[in-house]
Design a protein around this motif. Structure first.
Motif: not given
Length: 322
Positions: A43-54
């Motif tokens: 299968s193929e997955a869509q990839v997203f990126i998000g920031a992290s909260e300190k």
């Protein structure tokens, strides 16, 4: 979004935290399957990126990963203007490793199924090449059908309650608590976009508060954007604040106890009816069991008008070190 106050800046920061960027695709294959076994598939997955909260402890807040997972899964649905909306109706997640709050998180989303009225997604939250959370989420087109709900539990008017950071600050002053980590936690509470208003004392050591039940109202510090997916993600974010509190209160243990080691293990959520934390929501929580260093928390979320919005369940590690 025009930002003019500290409260609006806090809300804008939360919205920005939950705004993910698509960065490509990932190929997911079953490498150990026999060559003749074609049913395993790739299968193929869509990839997203998000920031992290300190965070004061350096670990990513679990509610953040849940909320970003909701956003990532929802962004893979058909979002064209003429598409019929499919709001999320449930999620089931496992927290596998502590997240690093100094690094972003990648979310790989597999499209498991798109049916006539339901869509199912599997989300992997990844840091340093390893999964920190695995989540399944299901979305459904709105439909007519049988409907009922329990009556809303009794609770005081939230407008007469003390906000959590004020209540905890008063408690720390009374008890002479002078701990750097506690002070950092208090500072974070004061800046949060979601404000909490506990029912009753915040000190579980008081005999009257030794109970496996706990209630609190929540509301955003300022108005939230009118976006269905974001609204659901923010509710998931807030749902992780206090799920283990009823168990700790039942044993007279505070989060300031230096012996306490606590972490979320899994989280389940069912979204019943529309509601936004732009308005007051009551979280009615309980802990029916604790054993083997683990505690179970369950809860329901209600509007002021008595509509059942969501049901929650979470098991967490609650260890007391000698």
């Amino acid at each position: 979004m025009l930002v003019t106050t500290d409260a609006e800046r806090a809300v804008e920061g939360l919205v920005r935290l939950l705004t993910l960027r698509e960065v490509g695709t990932a190929h997911i294959a079953v490498s150990d399957a026999p060559e003749t076994d074609t049913e395993m598939g790739d299968s193929e997955a869509q990839v997203f990126i998000g920031a992290s909260e300190k965070q004061p402890h350096g670990r990513v807040f679990g509610g953040q990963v849940l909320a970003q997972g909701v956003m990532a899964a929802g962004l893979t649905l058909d979002l064209t203007p003429d598409a019929t909306p499919r709001p999320i109706h449930s999620l089931h997640a496992y927290f596998m490793r502590p997240g690093d709050d100094t690094q972003p998180i990648r979310f790989a989303v597999e499209r498991m199924m798109d049916g006539k009225s339901f869509s199912t997604r599997r989300v992997h939250a990844i840091q340093h090449g390893r999964p920190i959370l695995a989540m399944s989420a299901s979305f459904q087109e709105r439909a007519e059908g049988m409907e009922h709900q329990d009556p809303m539990p009794s609770a005081p008017d939230p407008r007469g309650l003390t906000e959590m950071s004020v209540a905890l600050g008063d408690l720390m002053d009374r008890q002479g608590i002078d701990d750097e980590r506690a002070e950092q936690h208090l500072a974070r509470l004061r800046k949060r976009a979601i404000r909490q208003y506990p029912v009753g004392s915040v000190d579980p050591r008081e005999p009257a508060t030794r109970s496996n039940r706990y209630q609190l109202w929540m509301r955003a510090a300022a108005a939230l954007p009118d976006d269905q997916l974001l609204t659901s993600a923010i509710l998931a974010y807030a749902s992780d604040f206090q799920m283990l509190t009823p168990s700790l209160r039942n044993h007279g243990v505070t989060f300031f106890d230096p012996r306490l080691r606590v972490a979320s293990l899994d989280h389940a959520m069912w979204f019943h009816r529309d509601a936004s934390l732009s308005d007051w929501l009551l979280f009615d929580l309980e802990s029916p069991s604790a054993q083997s260093g683990r505690a179970l928390g369950r809860g329901t979320v209600w509007t002021e008008g008595g509509r059942l919005v969501a049901s929650l369940a979470q098991e967490g590690m609650t260890r007391l070190k000698a």
